[in-house]
Scaffold this motif. Structure first.
Motif, PDB file in Angstrom:
ATOM      1  N   GLY A   1      47.974  19.868   4.395  1.00 37.81           N
ATOM      2  CA  GLY A   1      47.494  18.691   5.132  1.00 37.81           C
ATOM      3  C   GLY A   1      46.919  17.636   4.216  1.00 37.81           C
ATOM      4  N   GLY A   2      47.478  17.533   3.009  1.00 34.95           N
ATOM      5  CA  GLY A   2      46.940  16.621   2.014  1.00 34.95           C
ATOM      6  C   GLY A   2      47.378  15.174   2.146  1.00 34.95           C
ATOM      7  N   PHE A   3      48.264  14.892   3.105  1.00 33.40           N
ATOM      8  CA  PHE A   3      48.737  13.518   3.279  1.00 33.40           C
ATOM      9  C   PHE A   3      48.277  12.943   4.614  1.00 33.40           C
ATOM     10  N   VAL A   4      47.878  11.679   4.585  1.00 32.41           N
ATOM     11  CA  VAL A   4      47.616  10.949   5.827  1.00 32.41           C
ATOM     12  C   VAL A   4      48.947  10.652   6.512  1.00 32.41           C
ATOM     13  N   GLU A   5      49.953  10.334   5.689  1.00 31.26           N
ATOM     14  CA  GLU A   5      51.321  10.121   6.169  1.00 31.26           C
ATOM     15  C   GLU A   5      52.254  10.344   4.997  1.00 31.26           C
ATOM     16  N   TRP A   6      53.491  10.752   5.328  1.00 33.12           N
ATOM     17  CA  TRP A   6      54.512  10.843   4.284  1.00 33.12           C
ATOM     18  C   TRP A   6      55.890  10.676   4.916  1.00 33.12           C
ATOM     19  N   VAL A   7      56.819  10.153   4.115  1.00 33.50           N
ATOM     20  CA  VAL A   7      58.183   9.930   4.585  1.00 33.50           C
ATOM     21  C   VAL A   7      59.159  10.234   3.451  1.00 33.50           C
ATOM     22  N   GLN A   8      60.424  10.404   3.837  1.00 29.95           N
ATOM     23  CA  GLN A   8      61.491  10.549   2.848  1.00 29.95           C
ATOM     24  C   GLN A   8      62.364   9.306   2.904  1.00 29.95           C
ATOM     25  N   VAL A   9      62.575   8.688   1.745  1.00 28.42           N
ATOM     26  CA  VAL A   9      63.372   7.461   1.662  1.00 28.42           C
ATOM     27  C   VAL A   9      64.363   7.605   0.516  1.00 28.42           C
ATOM     28  N   TYR A  10      65.651   7.488   0.827  1.00 36.11           N
ATOM     29  CA  TYR A  10      66.703   7.559  -0.192  1.00 36.11           C
ATOM     30  C   TYR A  10      66.563   8.792  -1.086  1.00 36.11           C
ATOM     31  N   GLY A  11      66.290   9.918  -0.474  1.00 32.05           N
ATOM     32  CA  GLY A  11      66.263  11.178  -1.211  1.00 32.05           C
ATOM     33  C   GLY A  11      64.962  11.492  -1.918  1.00 32.05           C
TER      34      GLY A  11
ATOM     35  N   ALA B   1      53.982   3.897   8.782  1.00 31.85           N
ATOM     36  CA  ALA B   1      52.899   3.152   9.423  1.00 31.85           C
ATOM     37  C   ALA B   1      52.497   3.779  10.753  1.00 31.85           C
ATOM     38  N   LEU B   2      53.484   4.175  11.545  1.00 28.37           N
ATOM     39  CA  LEU B   2      53.179   4.789  12.838  1.00 28.37           C
ATOM     40  C   LEU B   2      52.513   6.141  12.653  1.00 28.37           C
ATOM     41  N   ASN B   3      52.932   6.890  11.636  1.00 31.86           N
ATOM     42  CA  ASN B   3      52.274   8.167  11.347  1.00 31.86           C
ATOM     43  C   ASN B   3      50.832   7.948  10.921  1.00 31.86           C
ATOM     44  N   LEU B   4      50.606   6.920  10.113  1.00 24.61           N
ATOM     45  CA  LEU B   4      49.247   6.640   9.657  1.00 24.61           C
ATOM     46  C   LEU B   4      48.359   6.217  10.824  1.00 24.61           C
ATOM     47  N   ARG B   5      48.920   5.455  11.745  1.00 29.09           N
ATOM     48  CA  ARG B   5      48.131   5.002  12.906  1.00 29.09           C
ATOM     49  C   ARG B   5      47.612   6.194  13.712  1.00 29.09           C
ATOM     50  N   ARG B   6      48.435   7.244  13.797  1.00 31.58           N
ATOM     51  CA  ARG B   6      47.991   8.429  14.522  1.00 31.58           C
ATOM     52  C   ARG B   6      46.839   9.112  13.783  1.00 31.58           C
ATOM     53  N   ALA B   7      46.876   9.066  12.452  1.00 29.65           N
ATOM     54  CA  ALA B   7      45.833   9.705  11.648  1.00 29.65           C
ATOM     55  C   ALA B   7      44.575   8.846  11.552  1.00 29.65           C
ATOM     56  N   ILE B   8      44.759   7.518  11.524  1.00 28.64           N
ATOM     57  CA  ILE B   8      43.627   6.585  11.398  1.00 28.64           C
ATOM     58  C   ILE B   8      43.760   5.534  12.501  1.00 28.64           C
ATOM     59  N   PRO B   9      43.264   5.848  13.700  1.00 31.05           N
ATOM     60  CA  PRO B   9      43.482   4.963  14.850  1.00 31.05           C
ATOM     61  C   PRO B   9      42.934   3.547  14.676  1.00 31.05           C
ATOM     62  N   ASP B  10      41.876   3.377  13.861  1.00 31.73           N
ATOM     63  CA  ASP B  10      41.312   2.034  13.725  1.00 31.73           C
ATOM     64  C   ASP B  10      41.900   1.244  12.554  1.00 31.73           C
ATOM     65  N   ALA B  11      42.961   1.751  11.937  1.00 30.94           N
ATOM     66  CA  ALA B  11      43.651   0.979  10.902  1.00 30.94           C
ATOM     67  C   ALA B  11      44.198  -0.307  11.522  1.00 30.94           C
ATOM     68  N   ARG B  12      44.115  -1.401  10.780  1.00 33.72           N
ATOM     69  CA  ARG B  12      44.644  -2.679  11.265  1.00 33.72           C
ATOM     70  C   ARG B  12      46.101  -2.790  10.819  1.00 33.72           C
ATOM     71  N   MET B  13      46.990  -2.909  11.794  1.00 31.87           N
ATOM     72  CA  MET B  13      48.432  -2.877  11.554  1.00 31.87           C
ATOM     73  C   MET B  13      48.997  -4.304  11.611  1.00 31.87           C
ATOM     74  N   ILE B  14      49.662  -4.716  10.523  1.00 29.32           N
ATOM     75  CA  ILE B  14      50.165  -6.083  10.398  1.00 29.32           C
ATOM     76  C   ILE B  14      51.673  -6.042  10.132  1.00 29.32           C
ATOM     77  N   PHE B  15      52.424  -6.801  10.904  1.00 33.53           N
ATOM     78  CA  PHE B  15      53.878  -6.855  10.728  1.00 33.53           C
ATOM     79  C   PHE B  15      54.265  -8.274  10.340  1.00 33.53           C
ATOM     80  N   ILE B  16      55.027  -8.406   9.243  1.00 37.70           N
ATOM     81  CA  ILE B  16      55.497  -9.714   8.797  1.00 37.70           C
ATOM     82  C   ILE B  16      56.867  -9.986   9.414  1.00 37.70           C
ATOM     83  N   LEU B  17      56.955 -11.055  10.178  1.00 39.47           N
ATOM     84  CA  LEU B  17      58.201 -11.430  10.851  1.00 39.47           C
ATOM     85  C   LEU B  17      58.973 -12.448  10.028  1.00 39.47           C
ATOM     86  N   PRO B  18      60.299 -12.315   9.952  1.00 42.53           N
ATOM     87  CA  PRO B  18      61.115 -13.406   9.399  1.00 42.53           C
ATOM     88  C   PRO B  18      61.231 -14.491  10.465  1.00 42.53           C
TER      89      PRO B  18
END
Length: 204
Positions: A69-79, A108-125
């Motif tokens: 349980g050492g990660f707040v969040e983790w993902v696999q990207v391109y191997g 980001a969604l995994n982290l939000r579950r671990a840290i509910p008060d994290a401020r989530m920002i999305f940059i739109l084109p």
């Protein structure tokens, strides 16, 4: 200075939206805000330094951290796998520093579950067409690769509703001011400043 447990800011965006430019400027300009340093199983690229760019670890150590349980969040990207270390993050936040995590939508969604008060920002084109033009202007990707990036961008855009703030990067200066204002507004929220206000009140 008033020291308080730090805030967590998460920024995500489709490739080509300008996230890296905005995030790098934010960390350089805003005091007491640092980039999160992720753990990764990929090898260092030329010029990358362990502990500054990433914590480079092998697959066995990554597996062990997942089990423990050492990660707040983790993902696999391109191997390769990438993760935000729980102990590292808690240690930084305890000093009162704020941490900015530049991660894709799944992490980001995994982290939000671990840290509910994290401020989530999305940059739109500004638009799909503008995003495609930016990708083409880089001159790095084939038509096939651009098609893949655009399909992935659509998938990421579909998750915009999971974020607290949406910043459209059409005018870079305006987008930066909006991005920066989120950090300062969060620092002055009632929830964050209540202990300070209470201490002042007790002095009357």
């Amino acid at each position: 200075m008033i020291h308080h447990p730090g805030n967590v800011f998460v920024v995500s965006a489709p490739s080509g939206a300008g996230k890296s430019t905005l995030a790098q400027r934010l960390v350089q300009s805003v005091p007491d805000l640092i980039f999160s340093i992720s753990f990764t199983t990929r090898k260092p690229r030329p010029g990358e330094v362990d502990g500054r760019d990433y914590f480079f670890i092998d697959e066995d150590r990554f597996d062990a951290m997942v089990r423990e349980g050492g990660f707040v969040e983790w993902v696999q990207v391109y191997g390769h796998r990438y993760g935000t270390g729980k102990e590292w993050l808690n240690g930084v936040l305890a000093t009162g520093l704020d941490v900015l995590l530049d991660i894709e939508t799944t992490g980001a969604l995994n982290l939000r579950r671990a840290i509910p008060d994290a401020r989530m920002i999305f940059i739109l084109p500004p638009s799909a067409a503008a995003l495609e033009q930016r990708l083409r202007s880089r001159g790095k990707d084939s038509d096939e690769q651009i098609g893949i990036r655009m399909r992935h961008a659509r998938h990421e855009m579909e998750l915009y509703h999971a974020y607290d703030y949406l910043v459209m990067n059409d005018d870079l200066e305006l987008a930066y001011r909006q991005f920066e204002s989120i950090v300062y507004a969060t620092r002055t929220s009632r929830e964050r400043m209540a202990p300070v206000a209470q201490r002042i009140l007790e002095g009357f």
